[in-house]
Write a protein that holds these residues in place. Structure first.
Motif, PDB file in Angstrom:
ATOM      1  N   PHE A  39       0.828  -1.205   0.000  1.00 20.12           N
ATOM      2  CA  PHE A  39       0.000   0.000   0.000  1.00 20.12           C
ATOM      3  C   PHE A  39       0.866   1.260   0.000  1.00 20.12           C
ATOM      4  N   TYR A  40       1.919   1.265   0.805  1.00 18.91           N
ATOM      5  CA  TYR A  40       2.833   2.401   0.874  1.00 18.91           C
ATOM      6  C   TYR A  40       3.441   2.680  -0.495  1.00 18.91           C
ATOM      7  N   ARG A  41       3.876   1.622  -1.187  1.00 18.21           N
ATOM      8  CA  ARG A  41       4.439   1.827  -2.518  1.00 18.21           C
ATOM      9  C   ARG A  41       3.384   2.367  -3.474  1.00 18.21           C
ATOM     10  N   PHE A  42       2.180   1.811  -3.403  1.00 15.13           N
ATOM     11  CA  PHE A  42       1.129   2.220  -4.332  1.00 15.13           C
ATOM     12  C   PHE A  42       0.789   3.702  -4.187  1.00 15.13           C
ATOM     13  N   ILE A  43       0.526   4.146  -2.957  1.00 18.34           N
ATOM     14  CA  ILE A  43       0.115   5.546  -2.805  1.00 18.34           C
ATOM     15  C   ILE A  43       1.283   6.494  -3.099  1.00 18.34           C
ATOM     16  N   SER A  44       2.523   6.033  -2.881  1.00 18.55           N
ATOM     17  CA  SER A  44       3.688   6.854  -3.220  1.00 18.55           C
ATOM     18  C   SER A  44       3.763   7.078  -4.726  1.00 18.55           C
ATOM     19  N   GLU A  45       3.634   5.994  -5.494  1.00 12.27           N
ATOM     20  CA  GLU A  45       3.704   6.118  -6.949  1.00 12.27           C
ATOM     21  C   GLU A  45       2.502   6.877  -7.481  1.00 12.27           C
ATOM     22  N   ASN A  46       1.353   6.616  -6.896  1.00  7.60           N
ATOM     23  CA  ASN A  46       0.136   7.303  -7.310  1.00  7.60           C
ATOM     24  C   ASN A  46       0.296   8.809  -7.097  1.00  7.60           C
ATOM     25  N   PHE A  47       0.813   9.178  -5.922  1.00  2.00           N
ATOM     26  CA  PHE A  47       0.962  10.604  -5.602  1.00  2.00           C
ATOM     27  C   PHE A  47       2.019  11.255  -6.488  1.00  2.00           C
ATOM     28  N   ALA A  48       3.151  10.582  -6.685  1.00  2.00           N
ATOM     29  CA  ALA A  48       4.218  11.137  -7.529  1.00  2.00           C
ATOM     30  C   ALA A  48       3.722  11.379  -8.940  1.00  2.00           C
ATOM     31  N   ASN A  49       2.962  10.434  -9.471  1.00  3.45           N
ATOM     32  CA  ASN A  49       2.430  10.603 -10.822  1.00  3.45           C
ATOM     33  C   ASN A  49       1.442  11.750 -10.898  1.00  3.45           C
ATOM     34  N   TYR A  50       0.680  11.952  -9.831  1.00  2.90           N
ATOM     35  CA  TYR A  50      -0.248  13.076  -9.801  1.00  2.90           C
ATOM     36  C   TYR A  50       0.525  14.399  -9.848  1.00  2.90           C
ATOM     37  N   ILE A  51       1.574  14.517  -9.030  1.00  4.21           N
ATOM     38  CA  ILE A  51       2.371  15.750  -8.997  1.00  4.21           C
ATOM     39  C   ILE A  51       3.055  15.993 -10.337  1.00  4.21           C
ATOM     40  N   GLU A  52       3.613  14.934 -10.941  1.00  2.00           N
ATOM     41  CA  GLU A  52       4.338  15.081 -12.207  1.00  2.00           C
ATOM     42  C   GLU A  52       3.406  15.393 -13.361  1.00  2.00           C
ATOM     43  N   GLY A  53       2.171  14.950 -13.271  1.00  2.00           N
ATOM     44  CA  GLY A  53       1.170  15.289 -14.282  1.00  2.00           C
ATOM     45  C   GLY A  53       1.533  14.903 -15.699  1.00  2.00           C
ATOM     46  N   GLY A  54       2.328  13.853 -15.859  1.00  2.94           N
ATOM     47  CA  GLY A  54       2.694  13.411 -17.201  1.00  2.94           C
ATOM     48  C   GLY A  54       3.872  14.166 -17.806  1.00  2.94           C
ATOM     49  N   ASP A  55       4.434  15.117 -17.070  1.00  2.00           N
ATOM     50  CA  ASP A  55       5.579  15.901 -17.548  1.00  2.00           C
ATOM     51  C   ASP A  55       6.859  15.114 -17.280  1.00  2.00           C
ATOM     52  N   GLU A  56       7.489  14.597 -18.322  1.00  2.00           N
ATOM     53  CA  GLU A  56       8.678  13.753 -18.160  1.00  2.00           C
ATOM     54  C   GLU A  56       9.884  14.513 -17.621  1.00  2.00           C
ATOM     55  N   SER A  57       9.823  15.836 -17.658  1.00  2.00           N
ATOM     56  CA  SER A  57      10.949  16.632 -17.145  1.00  2.00           C
ATOM     57  C   SER A  57      10.920  16.735 -15.620  1.00  2.00           C
ATOM     58  N   ILE A  58       9.794  16.326 -15.019  1.00  2.00           N
ATOM     59  CA  ILE A  58       9.674  16.398 -13.566  1.00  2.00           C
ATOM     60  C   ILE A  58       9.853  15.001 -12.973  1.00  2.00           C
ATOM     61  N   HIS A  59      10.745  14.897 -12.007  1.00  2.00           N
ATOM     62  CA  HIS A  59      10.946  13.635 -11.282  1.00  2.00           C
ATOM     63  C   HIS A  59      10.753  13.946  -9.808  1.00  2.00           C
ATOM     64  N   TYR A  60       9.556  13.734  -9.322  1.00  2.00           N
ATOM     65  CA  TYR A  60       9.196  14.181  -7.972  1.00  2.00           C
ATOM     66  C   TYR A  60      10.088  13.572  -6.902  1.00  2.00           C
ATOM     67  N   ALA A  61      10.435  12.287  -7.064  1.00  2.00           N
ATOM     68  CA  ALA A  61      11.251  11.611  -6.043  1.00  2.00           C
ATOM     69  C   ALA A  61      12.626  12.238  -5.903  1.00  2.00           C
ATOM     70  N   GLY A  62      13.090  12.935  -6.928  1.00  2.00           N
ATOM     71  CA  GLY A  62      14.423  13.534  -6.885  1.00  2.00           C
ATOM     72  C   GLY A  62      14.439  14.967  -6.407  1.00  2.00           C
ATOM     73  N   LEU A  63      13.261  15.504  -6.104  1.00  2.00           N
ATOM     74  CA  LEU A  63      13.182  16.897  -5.658  1.00  2.00           C
ATOM     75  C   LEU A  63      13.420  17.001  -4.157  1.00  2.00           C
ATOM     76  N   GLY A  64      13.730  18.198  -3.706  1.00  2.00           N
ATOM     77  CA  GLY A  64      13.895  18.444  -2.287  1.00  2.00           C
ATOM     78  C   GLY A  64      12.583  18.852  -1.650  1.00  2.00           C
ATOM     79  N   ASP A  65      12.402  18.495  -0.389  1.00  2.00           N
ATOM     80  CA  ASP A  65      11.157  18.829   0.305  1.00  2.00           C
ATOM     81  C   ASP A  65      10.933  20.336   0.386  1.00  2.00           C
ATOM     82  N   GLU A  66      12.027  21.110   0.336  1.00  2.00           N
ATOM     83  CA  GLU A  66      11.914  22.560   0.547  1.00  2.00           C
ATOM     84  C   GLU A  66      11.174  23.273  -0.582  1.00  2.00           C
ATOM     85  N   ILE A  67      11.026  22.619  -1.749  1.00  2.00           N
ATOM     86  CA  ILE A  67      10.346  23.293  -2.856  1.00  2.00           C
ATOM     87  C   ILE A  67       8.828  23.247  -2.718  1.00  2.00           C
TER      88      ILE A  67
END
Length: 513
Positions: A39-67
């Protein structure tokens, strides 16, 4: 690789993880950690994909929390129901899990933060306590922090190694199927205690089709004893999403399975605003009174459980039970669940409920409740299923279909006891079996030794017995004997015996002479 082969391979991998990491920990308890990590993996990937919105230039997991700005966080919670910072994502925690000496406490803080992110938002009740059974400090994981972390790291590594492919709709179902597979296998290995909350997919499919038969759309679907949510989810899986307009509702008395049901909704991509699963005793503390009536109700309530019944004088005046004029026995609450479902059912809908067969022929209060149901023409169909279809019990259960919009004063009985396929330790219903049952249910036609529709007057004459075997005549499988032919054969045999006896007597007489 076909989808069936891919699903089978994935299921083998998940089961192997469970076996590899549980060690001395009881499997039925340890499943919570495997399922929680999924479940933890699923909601993590689900959330990351929501934030990235299909934009391949964005990699949410590689961003810093401060942004992350307050505006970004607020908008995400309103949409998804929760928030996960990049550093909290499964992929980042799993990546260095084996080198993290504070893994168990880090996970506990992350889970608490995910749940707390919903505080004050409409999704709060849907998110709160989701990780309650993923206790990272439990002694079940080991007696020392090092042992706990080693096991947790093994779980995360195993789940991280599962190949779900790219995150899209086709893989969401695959993930959900794998999740249900793991539950079902633990249920099978745990015996009765494990099988209580899990309805096998093949039976769930039949129940969902019965409840939603010929309804082009339903307002919402409800399960008063929802367990892990498998019955509700079959409705989503086998019918177009738009058919269920206002969402999925369920109540569950067991805290662990209540959490599993909510997780299961998310795993099947049902957003927080499209489901409402609540914790509590349906018979004593029913929820969703303001949401009824429901166009579709599905349920596999516990068989013959105890409840206060006549010991609680307020229950006979409860609007759910009062119309029947009698309460279900204190030692057998089966009909209490039935009457509850009937009370929540809309005038256009159907309820399909798995029932213990004894309630259909026993006397006393149960007979009086059957009389109420038959005299008011609420019973559409009673279906007898084959034995050994459920985990942890070999009982041949029945399905009771209730309706408030019947066109005739008659009740259908279907004997599906012969429809099953032997598979491993249990029997299953195949797609062909389900189709055969649904054809009979739809037509209400008489089928020798399988289905019959009986006038309610005849049921009343039969002491309101609703047992399928009382109305569907079983096929005589004994060898048929042609009496005329048999008599002819006997006559021929006797003649031969007489002839042989005469010949023997002649030989004896000749010798004596």
């Amino acid at each position: 690789m076909t989808s069936t082969q891919q699903r089978a391979a994935l299921q083998r991998q998940i089961w192997q993880i469970a076996n590899d990491v549980r060690g001395a920990v009881d499997g039925w308890d340890f499943k919570q950690y495997v399922l929680g990590a999924l479940f933890y993996r699923f909601i993590s990937e689900n959330f990351a994909n929501y934030i990235e919105g299909g934009d391949e230039s964005i990699h949410y997991a590689g961003l810093g929390d401060e942004i992350i700005t307050p505006e970004i966080k607020d908008d995400a919670i309103k949409t998804k129901g929760y928030f996960i910072y990049p550093s909290q994502l499964f992929v980042n925690i799993a990546g260095n899990a084996h080198d993290n000496d504070s893994l168990n406490t880090d996970l506990a803080e992350i889970f608490a933060a995910i749940e707390a992110s919903a505080n004050g938002y409409p999704s709060e009740s849907d998110i709160k306590g989701l990780f309650a059974d993923f206790d990272t400090t439990s002694n079940r994981l080991g007696s020392t922090v090092k042992e706990k972390n080693a096991r947790l790291a093994a779980v995360l590594k195993g789940v991280a190694g599962l190949d779900f492919g790219s995150f899209d709709a086709s893989h969401i179902d695959l993930f959900g199927d794998a999740y249900e597979f793991l539950i079902s296998n633990y249920a099978a290995n745990a015996g009765k205690s494990g099988g209580e909350f899990f309805t096998p997919q093949h039976v769930s499919k039949l129940i969902a089709q019965l409840a939603m038969h010929k309804q082009s759309s339903v307002n919402k679907i409800y399960d008063p004893a929802c367990g892990s949510g498998s019955l509700l989810l079959q409705a989503k899986k086998h019918f177009d999403a738009h058919m269920i307009e206002e969402g999925f509702y369920g109540q569950e008395i067991n805290h662990t399975t209540y959490n599993l049901a909510r997780m299961n909704m998310f795993l099947h991509n049902i957003n927080y605003d499209k489901f409402d699963i609540q914790l509590g005793n349906t018979l004593i503390d029913p929820r969703f009174g303001d949401e009824k009536p429901f166009d579709a109700i599905v349920s596999n309530p516990p068989y013959s459980v105890k409840w206060p019944g006549s010991d609680d004088p307020t229950l006979i005046n409860d609007e759910r039970f009062a119309p029947a004029g009698v309460l279900a026995p204190k030692s057998k609450a089966d009909f209490a669940f039935v009457l509850h479902a009937l009370s929540y059912l809309s005038g256009k809908g159907r309820a399909a409920i798995v029932c213990f067969p004894g309630i259909f022929y026993r006397g006393g209060a149960e007979k009086k409740i059957r009389q109420y149901l038959v005299d008011n023409n609420y019973v559409e169909t009673v279906i007898a299923l084959a034995p050994n279809l459920f985990y942890g019990t070999t009982i041949a259960v029945n399905i009771l279909v209730l309706s408030k919009h019947k066109s005739d004063a008659a009740t259908q009985f279907i004997d599906a006891g012969g429809l099953f396929k032997k598979e491993t330790n249990n029997n299953i219903l195949t797609a062909g079996h389900i189709e055969q049952i649904m054809r009979a249910f739809d037509s209400k036609a008489h089928v020798d030794h399988f289905a019959i529709t009986v006038d309610n007057d005849k049921i009343a004459e039969n002491d309101y017995n609703l047992s399928v075997s009382s109305y569907v005549e079983p096929e005589d499988t004994r060898e048929k004997i042609d009496i005329v032919q048999l008599n002819a054969e006997i006559k021929t045999t006797v003649a031969k015996i007489d002839r042989l006896r005469a010949e023997i007597e002649a030989i004896v007489a000749e010798i004596e002479a």
